[in-house]
Design an enzyme around this catalytic site. Structure first.
Site: not given
Ligand code: NAP
Length: 302
Positions: A9, A34, A130, A181, A185, A189, A199, A249
């Site tokens: 994401s 991948r 996603r 933050k 949380n 959460n 919430n 989340s």
């Molecule tokens: P996500 O959608 O699950 O994406 C994480 C990505 O990291 C996945 O595509 C995964 O690959 C990849 N990954 C993990 N290990 C890897 C490795 N060794 N090599 C290459 N790729 C790797 O997570 P997200 O929602 O973006 O969240 C990321 C962080 O941001 C988290 O800590 C979350 O709490 C924080 N955050 C998110 C949001 C939000 O709105 N989404 C907002 C604020 C903060 P695969 O696709 O191959 O599994």
């Protein structure tokens, strides 16, 4: 050149916004399977206000050998240090790593895995999810604070964020932001998971919210973040009101059978409380209940 690890994401949100502003970007994917799926998709798709835009951004696997000068780490907190350890030999001297992980704890783990790099911490209120593989919906335009507790000088590449329209500020006290933050949380959460609710429904549990908020205030004060403790209870109630219809989340992770980031949120808070020998009975009880709940659903406790 920005190397972006994680085409999930936030990784997609950053990669597409930088690329469309003409900033050179390269995605780092976990392995050749991948990378093959990515090539089949032909790039990343960002969906904003129902409009999908496709970006054929270059990608390679983490096993590639190209040196890395600027790494945006956009994976979950529990994946951050192992991912950086895999890449450590590719990091150029004086490389920067920008850490987007929620919570606390993963930043120190990454710094230990890559002592030669400068780690810049971020706290973001952007919202993205996603919709399908390599397709991300930009659900909420937020703000990102960046900072380095060891060096108050902002990096020159903040200009790239500006160019890309990524709303941000350089923060001189990023740790306080991350703690605040984390406290919000911890108060919200886990309860949404245990009560299995949105919430807003937490308004039916005012005593629980008040007890947790007051224990979290005590924790923040003992950890040297009194500023982050100010008005916490009111802020918890404000967030619950403002996001009343949302599922948190953590609730979404549990409902979808995904691993949570508990070790870097409530788990981190409880560890810090134990280190300071603080008797915070409601916080410890909440942690124990959440761990039992995760275990009953076959989800990891870390
Ligand atoms: P996500 O959608 O699950 O994406 C994480 C990505 O990291 C996945 O595509 C995964 O690959 C990849 N990954 C993990 N290990 C890897 C490795 N060794 N090599 C290459 N790729 C790797 O997570 P997200 O929602 O973006 O969240 C990321 C962080 O941001 C988290 O800590 C979350 O709490 C924080 N955050 C998110 C949001 C939000 O709105 N989404 C907002 C604020 C903060 P695969 O696709 O191959 O599994």
């Amino acid at each position: 050149m920005w190397h972006i690890l994680g085409a999930g994401s936030l990784g997609t949100l950053w990669a597409t916004r930088l690329a469309r502003a003409g900033v050179p970007v390269e995605l780092l994917l976990r392995d050749s399977a991948r990378l093959h799926s990515y090539q089949q998709a032909g790039g990343l798709t960002l969906i904003e206000q129902d409009q999908a835009q496709h970006y054929p951004i270059a990608a390679q696997t983490v096993a590639d050998t190209q040196p890395i000068k600027r790494l945006l780490l956009a994976c979950k907190a529990y994946d951050a240090a192992p991912a950086v350890a895999q890449l450590a030999h590719r990091l150029a001297p004086g490389a920067d790593i920008l850490l987007l992980q929620n919570g606390l704890g993963s930043q120190d783990e990454v710094a230990r895995a890559a002592p030669q790099a400068r780690c810049i911490f971020a706290s973001s209120t952007d919202g993205a999810f996603r919709q399908a593989d390599f397709q991300v919906v930009f659900a909420g335009h937020g703000h990102t604070w960046l900072g380095d507790p060891q060096n108050i000088q902002p990096p020159a590449w903040l200009a790239d964020l500006h160019k890309a329209g990524i709303a941000h500020d350089w923060s001189l006290d990023i740790l306080s932001r991350l703690w605040r933050k984390l406290a919000l949380n911890c108060a919200i959460n886990p309860l949404t998971v245990l009560h299995d609710c949105r919430n807003g429904e937490l308004r039916e549990h005012p005593a629980q919210l008040a007890c947790l908020s007051s224990e979290l205030v005590e924790l923040l004060q003992h950890c040297g973040h009194s500023h982050a403790a100010e008005g916490l209870h009111e802020d918890v109630l404000r967030v619950i009101q403002a996001t009343a219809l949302n599922y948190s989340s953590m609730h979404q992770d549990v409902r979808q059978g995904r691993r949570t980031e508990i070790a870097y949120l409530l788990g981190y808070a409880c560890q810090a409380a134990q280190r300071h020998q603080l008797p915070l009975p409601h916080l410890y009880a909440l942690h124990a209940q959440l761990l039992a709940h995760l275990s009953s659903r076959g989800l990891p406790s870390h």
